[in-house]
Design a protein around this motif. Structure first.
Motif, short mmCIF file in Angstrom:
data_model
loop_
_atom_site.label_atom_id
_atom_site.label_comp_id
_atom_site.label_asym_id
_atom_site.label_seq_id
_atom_site.Cartn_x
_atom_site.Cartn_y
_atom_site.Cartn_z
N PHE A 279 0.81 -1.23 -0.18
CA PHE A 279 0.20 0.06 -0.19
C PHE A 279 0.80 1.14 0.10
CE2 PHE A 279 -2.95 -2.90 2.48
CZ PHE A 279 -3.58 -3.36 1.44
N ARG A 280 2.15 1.24 0.00
CA ARG A 280 2.89 2.24 0.46
C ARG A 280 2.84 3.16 -0.99
NH1 ARG A 280 8.12 -0.60 3.36
NH2 ARG A 280 6.61 -1.44 4.92
N ASP A 281 2.77 2.69 -2.14
CA ASP A 281 2.93 3.41 -3.26
C ASP A 281 1.59 4.01 -3.71
OD1 ASP A 281 5.75 3.26 -3.56
OD2 ASP A 281 5.62 1.60 -4.79
N LEU A 282 0.57 3.80 -2.89
CA LEU A 282 -0.84 4.38 -3.25
C LEU A 282 -0.73 5.84 -2.95
CD1 LEU A 282 -3.36 1.72 -1.76
CD2 LEU A 282 -2.16 1.88 -3.98
N ALA A 283 -1.43 6.51 -3.91
CA ALA A 283 -1.40 7.97 -3.52
C ALA A 283 -1.97 8.36 -2.46
CB ALA A 283 -1.92 8.77 -4.92
N LEU A 284 -1.25 9.23 -1.25
CA LEU A 284 -1.94 9.42 0.03
C LEU A 284 -2.15 8.55 1.08
CD1 LEU A 284 -4.49 11.95 -1.51
CD2 LEU A 284 -2.13 12.66 -0.94
N ALA A 285 -1.15 7.53 1.12
CA ALA A 285 -1.57 6.11 1.68
C ALA A 285 -1.33 6.86 3.19
CB ALA A 285 -0.47 5.11 1.63
N ARG A 286 -0.29 7.47 3.65
CA ARG A 286 -0.08 7.87 5.01
C ARG A 286 -1.22 8.56 5.55
NH1 ARG A 286 1.42 5.82 9.43
NH2 ARG A 286 3.30 4.70 8.38
N VAL A 287 -1.35 9.71 4.74
CA VAL A 287 -2.63 10.76 5.26
C VAL A 287 -3.75 10.24 5.27
CG1 VAL A 287 -2.75 11.83 3.24
CG2 VAL A 287 -3.19 13.13 4.97
N GLU A 288 -4.28 9.30 4.22
CA GLU A 288 -5.57 8.69 4.50
C GLU A 288 -5.86 7.54 5.28
OE1 GLU A 288 -8.07 9.99 3.24
OE2 GLU A 288 -7.46 11.05 1.34
N PHE A 289 -4.63 6.95 5.54
CA PHE A 289 -4.69 6.15 6.74
C PHE A 289 -4.99 6.74 8.16
CE2 PHE A 289 -2.40 3.96 10.08
CZ PHE A 289 -3.40 2.68 10.52
N MET A 290 -4.33 8.03 8.42
CA MET A 290 -4.18 8.70 9.39
C MET A 290 -5.73 9.32 9.62
SD MET A 290 -0.74 10.86 9.62
CE MET A 290 -1.15 11.86 10.92
N ARG A 291 -6.40 9.57 8.22
CA ARG A 291 -7.70 10.04 8.33
C ARG A 291 -8.71 8.91 8.70
NH1 ARG A 291 -9.63 12.57 3.30
NH2 ARG A 291 -11.25 13.51 4.63
N SER A 292 -8.59 7.81 8.31
CA SER A 292 -9.40 6.88 8.16
C SER A 292 -9.44 6.24 9.85
CB SER A 292 -9.12 5.44 7.44
OG SER A 292 -9.46 5.90 5.86
N ALA A 293 -8.25 6.31 10.39
CA ALA A 293 -8.08 5.98 11.98
C ALA A 293 -8.84 6.95 12.63
CB ALA A 293 -6.76 5.94 12.31
N GLU A 294 -9.00 8.17 12.46
CA GLU A 294 -9.66 8.97 13.01
C GLU A 294 -11.38 8.86 12.64
OE1 GLU A 294 -8.99 13.52 13.66
OE2 GLU A 294 -7.67 13.09 11.96
N HIS A 295 -11.72 8.37 11.35
CA HIS A 295 -13.16 7.95 11.27
C HIS A 295 -13.49 6.94 11.95
CE1 HIS A 295 -12.12 10.10 7.24
NE2 HIS A 295 -12.33 11.02 8.06
#
Ligand SMILES: [Zn+2]
Lengths: 311, 254
Positions: A279-295
């Motif tokens: 998943f590391r090369d998916l665009a915005l992987a880190r920031v979207e994972f962080m957002r999803s954790a919040e959701h």
């Protein structure tokens, strides 16, 4: 007055700024009468003017069927202008809005006199929170949003087959990315406009997600004999890889968050969690994972506390 | 006096002024409120920006009513106090935490954010020095002036003051405690709703000895969800008090 031309030039450039944004929309032909506008694999920014989304249209003898109107009034106007210039019908028959996320429906003002359809829960959600979503996009995107106002689709869409101008479309009423997610399948060309039920090479977003329902919707899409799949975000594909990647990510996300909750991990500690290689090369992987954790994490962590204390 | 002597005196004065100002270090986050807040909270005490104070928080607040933050100062010895504040919030201070000898200098909580702001953890060590860590958070805003969400739901009528929690064993004899207190935590900034929040929370072991103490302020999120790391075995008692002098009690057993 030597400074007048300078002043006029300045005024002209200010007017251009106030007028907003040139999206340079350029439809890509997928099949006879089927086109897609591919957006950037990015988060909202002033530079992209909110064009991070894939929209498209299917031309019929009655006019074009537009799938999603984009992120702003200007996007919708420029999209409509391109369609009028490049479709055989040169008309717009109707608009389908796939779901109630701002990058997909805020261009609808450009289709004021055109019938606009969406699933009932999508209409309710846009009516309720469209203005707030629009305000937030102004904050993120700026001038490109000028003159944009949320518009609720005026007609309900439902599951099933519709015939428009000699073309048969299948409407698939799913859910899970949001409360209601519409996908549109064009039988003649075998093109599936999947909306945000499918992301490809761009990390899925989850502000209103229900992962088990989303996985069920993917299973339904998978059963469709499509030749071409247009994801809501990311490149168009011919094979099963986009659905497979979305499912793989959602399953990983769900199990990662569940396991963390079972171990008593605090939400921000998840932000440091390493992402799997794939998943590391998916665009915005880190920031979207962080957002999803919040959701998604708050509901899971509360489950671990229930009934444990006393007062 | 000769001109050169005047120049020397002027130079000396400049140096003195410069060193007096240097007591508040330049802010790596470039906050407009930094000097004012530093003077207010740290006064004459020494302040350094220190990477050993780890502050985990989102880049952008998905929910301005509940921004998750985790502070970890375990890389520092002899931590006496942790002060957490958000520079540009209408009420900057979020909490003050005093871990005792049997508590790790780390904690997690949620707070309400009003606009984009730096968030800081200031950690006071035994020598009186403050060590600072922090980061900016972006936010669409409205977290402090929006009424609490549970108001209409009956949650507080039926469950006010309930404390739930769980203990997880961790490495080196540490237990992770997570607990939640049902409380509206009204800031007093939303129209017509007076301030009403938990202002003290104590953690005790089974013998009633103090493990740690937390002082809460208005920006703490409603129904506070808190995480602590404690070096005790066995039950943890929770004693809390709010600004209307309600006494809340709970206990969490392993
Ligand atoms: Zn979406």
């Amino acid at each position: 007055m030597r400074s007048l031309p300078v002043l006029l030039a300045l005024l002209a450039s200010l007017t251009a700024l106030a007028a907003g944004h040139e999206y340079h929309l350029n439809g890509q032909k997928l099949a006879d009468g089927v086109y897609v506008f591919v957006g950037a694999r990015e988060h909202f920014s002033r530079a992209n003017g909110g064009n991070i989304v894939n929209t498209g249209f299917i031309d019929t003898t009655e006019g074009a069927v537009v799938i999603d109107s984009g992120s702003s009034r200007l996007y919708g106007e420029q999209q409509r202008a391109w369609i009028s210039g490049h479709s055989a019908s040169r008309r717009i028959a109707r608009v389908y809005i796939t779901h109630a996320h701002p990058d997909h429906f805020l261009g609808s003002q450009a289709y004021a006199e055109v019938p606009q359809y969406a699933l009932p829960a999508t209409r309710a959600s846009i009516a309720e929170s469209g203005d707030r979503l629009s305000d937030n996009l102004y904050r993120l995107v700026g001038a490109a949003m000028s003159g944009t106002q949320s518009r609720t689709p005026n007609l309900p869409a439902g599951e099933g087959r519709v015939l428009i101008g000699g073309r048969a479309l299948q409407l698939i009423a799913g859910s899970g990315h949001t409360e209601a997610d519409l996908a549109v399948y064009d039988e003649a060309s075998g093109t599936l406009f999947a909306g945000d039920l499918v992301f490809y090479q761009r990390t899925a977003t989850t502000p209103n997600a229900d992962i088990p329902r989303w996985l069920a919707a993917l299973q339904r899409l998978e059963a469709i004999p499509y030749k071409t799949l247009v994801p809501g975000h990311g490149p168009v594909v011919q094979g099963p890889e986009a659905i497979a990647q979305t499912r793989d990510y959602l399953r990983w996300l769900q199990s990662t968050l569940q396991e963390a909750a079972r171990k008593g991990v605090d939400l921000p500690e998840l932000f440091e969690q390493p992402l799997p290689e794939r998943f590391r090369d998916l665009a915005l992987a880190r920031v979207e994972f962080m957002r999803s954790a919040e959701h998604l994490y708050p509901a899971l962590e509360l489950d671990t506390l229930q009934g444990q204390g006393s007062h | 006096m000769a001109a050169s002597a005047w120049r020397r005196l002027a130079l000396l004065l400049m140096l003195v002024t410069a060193s007096a100002q240097a007591e508040i270090p330049a802010d790596p986050l470039q906050s407009p409120a930094w000097r004012y807040l530093a003077q207010r909270y740290f006064g004459e005490a020494g302040v350094v920006f220190d990477p050993r104070v780890k502050l985990l928080l989102p880049v952008s607040a998905e929910n301005p009513l509940s921004v998750p933050v985790h502070v970890d100062a375990r890389a520092l010895a002899e931590v006496r106090e942790i002060l957490v504040f958000a520079d540009l919030n209408p009420i900057p201070v979020i909490l003050r935490y005093q871990p005792g000898a049997q508590a790790e200098p780390s904690l997690g909580f949620r707070f309400k954010v009003q606009q984009a702001t730096p968030v800081r953890a200031a950690v006071r060590t035994g020598d009186g020095q403050w060590h600072l860590g922090g980061a900016w958070i972006d936010a669409a805003g409205g977290g402090c002036t929006t009424p609490s969400l549970g108001t209409g739901s009956g949650l507080w009528k039926d469950h006010f003051g309930e404390i739930s929690g769980h203990l997880w064993p961790r490495e080196n004899g540490v237990q992770r405690l997570r607990l939640r207190v049902i409380h509206p935590m009204d800031t007093g900034l939303a129209g017509g709703i007076p301030a009403f929040y938990l202002d003290e929370l104590q953690l005790q072991n089974g013998k009633g000895e103090l493990l740690a103490k937390l002082q809460g302020f208005e920006p703490l999120a409603e129904n506070p969800l808190l995480s602590f790391d404690l070096r005790n075995a066995g039950v943890v008692r929770v004693l809390a008090r709010d600004t209307q002098a309600n006494q809340l009690r709970g206990s969490v057993a392993p």
